[in-house]
Structures are given as C-alpha cells and as structure tokens.
Motif scaffolding. Sequence first.
Motif, PDB file in Angstrom:
ATOM      1  N   PHE A  56      43.452  30.257  48.157  1.00 23.39           N
ATOM      2  CA  PHE A  56      42.396  31.178  48.562  1.00 23.39           C
ATOM      3  C   PHE A  56      41.923  31.916  47.326  1.00 23.39           C
ATOM      4  O   PHE A  56      42.600  31.927  46.303  1.00 23.39           O
ATOM      5  CB  PHE A  56      42.874  32.158  49.644  1.00 23.39           C
ATOM      6  CG  PHE A  56      44.083  32.943  49.250  1.00 23.39           C
ATOM      7  CD1 PHE A  56      43.956  34.159  48.608  1.00 23.39           C
ATOM      8  CD2 PHE A  56      45.348  32.449  49.502  1.00 23.39           C
ATOM      9  CE1 PHE A  56      45.070  34.877  48.226  1.00 23.39           C
ATOM     10  CE2 PHE A  56      46.465  33.164  49.132  1.00 23.39           C
ATOM     11  CZ  PHE A  56      46.324  34.382  48.488  1.00 23.39           C
ATOM     12  N   VAL A  57      40.758  32.512  47.413  1.00 25.52           N
ATOM     13  CA  VAL A  57      40.156  33.199  46.271  1.00 25.52           C
ATOM     14  C   VAL A  57      40.185  34.702  46.514  1.00 25.52           C
ATOM     15  O   VAL A  57      39.814  35.173  47.592  1.00 25.52           O
ATOM     16  CB  VAL A  57      38.701  32.726  46.060  1.00 25.52           C
ATOM     17  CG1 VAL A  57      38.049  33.486  44.916  1.00 25.52           C
ATOM     18  CG2 VAL A  57      38.668  31.231  45.801  1.00 25.52           C
ATOM     19  N   LEU A  58      40.638  35.426  45.520  1.00 23.34           N
ATOM     20  CA  LEU A  58      40.610  36.888  45.562  1.00 23.34           C
ATOM     21  C   LEU A  58      39.529  37.362  44.607  1.00 23.34           C
ATOM     22  O   LEU A  58      39.408  36.845  43.501  1.00 23.34           O
ATOM     23  CB  LEU A  58      41.954  37.468  45.137  1.00 23.34           C
ATOM     24  CG  LEU A  58      43.143  37.144  46.024  1.00 23.34           C
ATOM     25  CD1 LEU A  58      44.419  37.693  45.417  1.00 23.34           C
ATOM     26  CD2 LEU A  58      42.937  37.713  47.410  1.00 23.34           C
ATOM     27  N   THR A  59      38.754  38.321  45.034  1.00 26.22           N
ATOM     28  CA  THR A  59      37.705  38.850  44.173  1.00 26.22           C
ATOM     29  C   THR A  59      38.062  40.261  43.738  1.00 26.22           C
ATOM     30  O   THR A  59      38.573  41.052  44.528  1.00 26.22           O
ATOM     31  CB  THR A  59      36.355  38.874  44.910  1.00 26.22           C
ATOM     32  OG1 THR A  59      36.493  39.637  46.094  1.00 26.22           O
ATOM     33  CG2 THR A  59      35.909  37.466  45.265  1.00 26.22           C
ATOM     34  N   ALA A  60      37.789  40.540  42.475  1.00 27.70           N
ATOM     35  CA  ALA A  60      38.030  41.857  41.880  1.00 27.70           C
ATOM     36  C   ALA A  60      39.443  42.349  42.166  1.00 27.70           C
ATOM     37  O   ALA A  60      40.352  41.575  42.345  1.00 27.70           O
ATOM     38  CB  ALA A  60      36.973  42.845  42.363  1.00 27.70           C
ATOM     39  N   ARG A  61      39.620  43.631  42.214  1.00 24.30           N
ATOM     40  CA  ARG A  61      40.932  44.224  42.483  1.00 24.30           C
ATOM     41  C   ARG A  61      40.922  44.757  43.910  1.00 24.30           C
ATOM     42  O   ARG A  61      40.376  45.811  44.181  1.00 24.30           O
ATOM     43  CB  ARG A  61      41.234  45.324  41.477  1.00 24.30           C
ATOM     44  CG  ARG A  61      41.360  44.789  40.058  1.00 24.30           C
ATOM     45  CD  ARG A  61      41.778  45.842  39.078  1.00 24.30           C
ATOM     46  NE  ARG A  61      43.129  46.308  39.210  1.00 24.30           N
ATOM     47  CZ  ARG A  61      44.217  45.674  38.784  1.00 24.30           C
ATOM     48  NH1 ARG A  61      44.105  44.487  38.256  1.00 24.30           N
ATOM     49  NH2 ARG A  61      45.398  46.214  38.898  1.00 24.30           N
ATOM     50  N   LEU A  62      41.529  43.986  44.781  1.00 19.92           N
ATOM     51  CA  LEU A  62      41.570  44.355  46.187  1.00 19.92           C
ATOM     52  C   LEU A  62      42.813  45.174  46.487  1.00 19.92           C
ATOM     53  O   LEU A  62      43.835  45.036  45.809  1.00 19.92           O
ATOM     54  CB  LEU A  62      41.584  43.086  47.054  1.00 19.92           C
ATOM     55  CG  LEU A  62      40.363  42.188  46.936  1.00 19.92           C
ATOM     56  CD1 LEU A  62      40.603  40.890  47.687  1.00 19.92           C
ATOM     57  CD2 LEU A  62      39.143  42.897  47.496  1.00 19.92           C
ATOM     58  N   PRO A  63      42.776  45.998  47.524  1.00 16.52           N
ATOM     59  CA  PRO A  63      43.980  46.733  47.920  1.00 16.52           C
ATOM     60  C   PRO A  63      45.044  45.763  48.437  1.00 16.52           C
ATOM     61  O   PRO A  63      44.730  44.649  48.875  1.00 16.52           O
ATOM     62  CB  PRO A  63      43.496  47.668  49.028  1.00 16.52           C
ATOM     63  CG  PRO A  63      42.125  47.248  49.395  1.00 16.52           C
ATOM     64  CD  PRO A  63      41.617  46.347  48.326  1.00 16.52           C
TER      65      PRO A  63
END
Length: 102
Positions: A56-63
């Motif tokens: 899966f792809v995470l974008t930026a800095r997520l909580p």
Amino acid sequence: MTVHLHIERLLCDGLPLSAVQHGALRRELEARLAASLARFPAEGGCALPSLRAPAFVLTARLPARDVAGSIAHSLHSALIGAAAPHALNVASPTTTKKGAIS
C-alpha cells in the motif's frame, strides 16, 4: 467466536518511526486488526510460517492511526486469503474406503 492471532514479527519497510511512534502504531494496529477480524472473520483456521500482505502507499507523514489502518487492512486481506482452504492447497477431509476420515 474466539480468534487467536499471534504475529511474532511484522516487518514494515520504509517506516521511519521513533520509539514513541512505534508504540502508538503497535497499539492502534492491534485495535484496527482486531476490529476488522471481528467484522469479517477469516473462515477456518491456519498456521503460516510467513505471510506477505499486499503493498500500500502512504502519503506524507500520516498519524499513527492512519498508518495502522492501512497496515491492518493489508494484513486482514492477506489473512482472509490465507485462511481459505484453496489458498493453502489444503484438502478437505475425505472418507476412505474404511470410513475413516483422512
């Protein structure tokens, strides 16, 4: 129904987390995965030496809660697939000529 899930080691490549973030991610992941399995349990049971979950792809800095949700969704998908008898190539019990289950 009672579900017992033991994850000995979970490798998440590319997640630079501090010790505090790691703890928060772990707690949230446990809660999210438990909720997913409660809503949509894996049929049957299985024991696996390893399991590769979908990427899966995470974008930026997520909580941590959002990252944990993505990881939980990916793990749940892999567990559901692995628990299906056809995914493990596990034959269902068959009756032999003597009537015994094998």
